[in-house]
Design a protein around this motif. Structure first.
Motif, short mmCIF file in Angstrom:
data_model
loop_
_atom_site.label_atom_id
_atom_site.label_comp_id
_atom_site.label_asym_id
_atom_site.label_seq_id
_atom_site.Cartn_x
_atom_site.Cartn_y
_atom_site.Cartn_z
N ALA A 88 0.86 -1.18 0.00
CA ALA A 88 0.00 0.00 0.00
C ALA A 88 0.90 1.23 0.00
CB ALA A 88 -0.90 0.02 1.24
N ILE A 89 0.37 2.36 -0.47
CA ILE A 89 1.15 3.59 -0.40
C ILE A 89 1.16 4.07 1.04
CG2 ILE A 89 0.65 4.29 -2.77
CD1 ILE A 89 -1.13 6.53 -1.53
N LYS A 90 2.18 4.83 1.36
CA LYS A 90 2.22 5.45 2.69
C LYS A 90 1.27 6.63 2.65
CE LYS A 90 6.49 3.97 4.61
NZ LYS A 90 7.65 4.36 5.40
N ASP A 91 0.43 6.72 3.65
CA ASP A 91 -0.59 7.77 3.68
C ASP A 91 -0.02 9.16 3.94
OD1 ASP A 91 -2.71 6.07 3.12
OD2 ASP A 91 -2.99 5.55 5.22
N ASP A 92 1.08 9.25 4.66
CA ASP A 92 1.63 10.54 5.02
C ASP A 92 2.55 11.05 3.91
OD1 ASP A 92 2.86 12.76 6.12
OD2 ASP A 92 3.17 11.83 8.09
N TRP A 93 1.98 11.85 3.02
CA TRP A 93 2.75 12.35 1.89
C TRP A 93 3.86 13.30 2.33
CZ3 TRP A 93 -0.14 13.37 -3.28
CH2 TRP A 93 -0.74 12.19 -3.71
N TYR A 94 3.65 13.99 3.42
CA TYR A 94 4.69 14.88 3.93
C TYR A 94 5.91 14.06 4.35
CZ TYR A 94 0.85 18.17 3.89
OH TYR A 94 -0.21 18.95 3.50
N GLU A 95 5.66 12.98 5.05
CA GLU A 95 6.75 12.10 5.47
C GLU A 95 7.45 11.50 4.25
OE1 GLU A 95 9.46 10.68 7.92
OE2 GLU A 95 7.78 11.86 8.64
N CYS A 96 6.69 11.10 3.25
CA CYS A 96 7.28 10.57 2.01
C CYS A 96 8.19 11.60 1.37
CB CYS A 96 6.19 10.16 1.02
SG CYS A 96 5.27 8.69 1.48
N PHE A 97 7.74 12.85 1.33
CA PHE A 97 8.55 13.92 0.77
C PHE A 97 9.86 14.06 1.55
CE2 PHE A 97 9.92 18.35 0.90
CZ PHE A 97 10.04 18.65 -0.45
N PHE A 98 9.74 14.13 2.88
CA PHE A 98 10.94 14.26 3.71
C PHE A 98 11.88 13.08 3.49
CE2 PHE A 98 8.18 16.75 6.89
CZ PHE A 98 8.56 17.97 6.33
N ASP A 99 11.33 11.87 3.51
CA ASP A 99 12.15 10.67 3.32
C ASP A 99 12.84 10.67 1.97
OD1 ASP A 99 11.36 9.74 5.80
OD2 ASP A 99 9.96 8.24 5.01
N TYR A 100 12.07 10.96 0.91
CA TYR A 100 12.64 10.93 -0.44
C TYR A 100 13.81 11.90 -0.56
CZ TYR A 100 13.47 11.68 -5.29
OH TYR A 100 14.10 11.80 -6.49
N PHE A 101 13.57 13.15 -0.20
CA PHE A 101 14.61 14.14 -0.39
C PHE A 101 15.80 13.93 0.53
CE2 PHE A 101 11.34 16.25 -2.82
CZ PHE A 101 12.08 16.61 -3.93
N THR A 102 15.58 13.49 1.73
CA THR A 102 16.73 13.25 2.61
C THR A 102 17.55 12.07 2.10
OG1 THR A 102 15.40 11.95 4.17
CG2 THR A 102 15.69 14.28 4.68
N ILE A 103 16.89 11.02 1.62
CA ILE A 103 17.61 9.87 1.07
C ILE A 103 18.43 10.28 -0.14
CG2 ILE A 103 17.33 7.67 -0.17
CD1 ILE A 103 14.85 7.18 1.69
N LYS A 104 17.81 10.96 -1.08
CA LYS A 104 18.49 11.36 -2.31
C LYS A 104 19.60 12.37 -2.04
CE LYS A 104 16.37 9.04 -5.52
NZ LYS A 104 17.06 8.10 -6.38
N TRP A 105 19.30 13.40 -1.26
CA TRP A 105 20.30 14.43 -0.97
C TRP A 105 21.48 13.86 -0.21
CZ3 TRP A 105 16.70 18.94 0.90
CH2 TRP A 105 16.17 19.60 -0.21
#
Length: 180
Positions: A88-105
């Motif tokens: 399932a997708i993660k419901d917290d899109w804000y957390e997904c945004f934080f996770d994605y950018f911190t991982i990539k950066w």
């Protein structure tokens, strides 16, 4: 046009937009379609269900799921009595945004900083060598200055990432819009 068709068409519009824009996140369009499918699904789905819905091979589906899992955009879900893995997708899109950018950066910063620090050390050795020409020595000093300035920039980015991880950024850019 029947109501069901309208519903499906509106979903397809959104799924297509997500798929087209996923390349911004380094994700394939097929993984984007998968994300859109999971977004509109009212329940977690198995690989077989996703494969059937999107007409993708099981291998392609597995790769797409893995990339979304790695970016913390999708999660494995446990359902009592179900033997197959469900997603399932993660419901917290804000957390997904934080996770994605911190991982990539963090990945990019670590790779670039390491290369620059190694280069600075080699340039400092080059400068210290008595047989190094004055022209090369001057250019090495210029390169070191450029690299150190970039390392300062990466330090700033790391502090920005820290504010994402601690959610301190939300003090400056709150989730709720300010009311006029």
């Amino acid at each position: 046009m029947k109501d069901h068709e309208i519903l499906e068409r509106t979903r397809t519009i959104v799924i297509d937009a997500i798929a087209q824009n996923m390349h911004l996140y380094g994700i394939t369009a097929s993984a984007g379609r998968l994300y859109g499918l999971l977004f509109f699904s009212d329940k977690p789905l198995t690989l077989d269900e996703m494969k059937e819905a999107l007409g993708m091979s099981k291998t392609s589906m597995s790769v797409a799921v893995r990339s979304l899992l790695d970016l913390n955009m999708v999660e494995k879900v446990w359902v009592k009595g179900e033997r197959k893995d469900l997603y399932a997708i993660k419901d917290d899109w804000y957390e997904c945004f934080f996770d994605y950018f911190t991982i990539k950066w963090q990945t990019a910063i670590a790779m670039n900083s390491s290369a620059m620090e190694k280069s600075i050390a080699k340039l400092q050795k080059l400068i210290a060598e008595p047989e190094t020409s004055e022209e090369i020595r001057e250019q090495a000093f210029i390169d070191i200055k450029k690299l150190e300035e970039r390392l300062d920039y990466y330090d700033w980015q790391n502090r920005l990432i820290d504010s994402f991880e601690t959610k301190e950024i939300l003090n400056f850019v709150p989730i709720e819009k300010k009311k006029d």
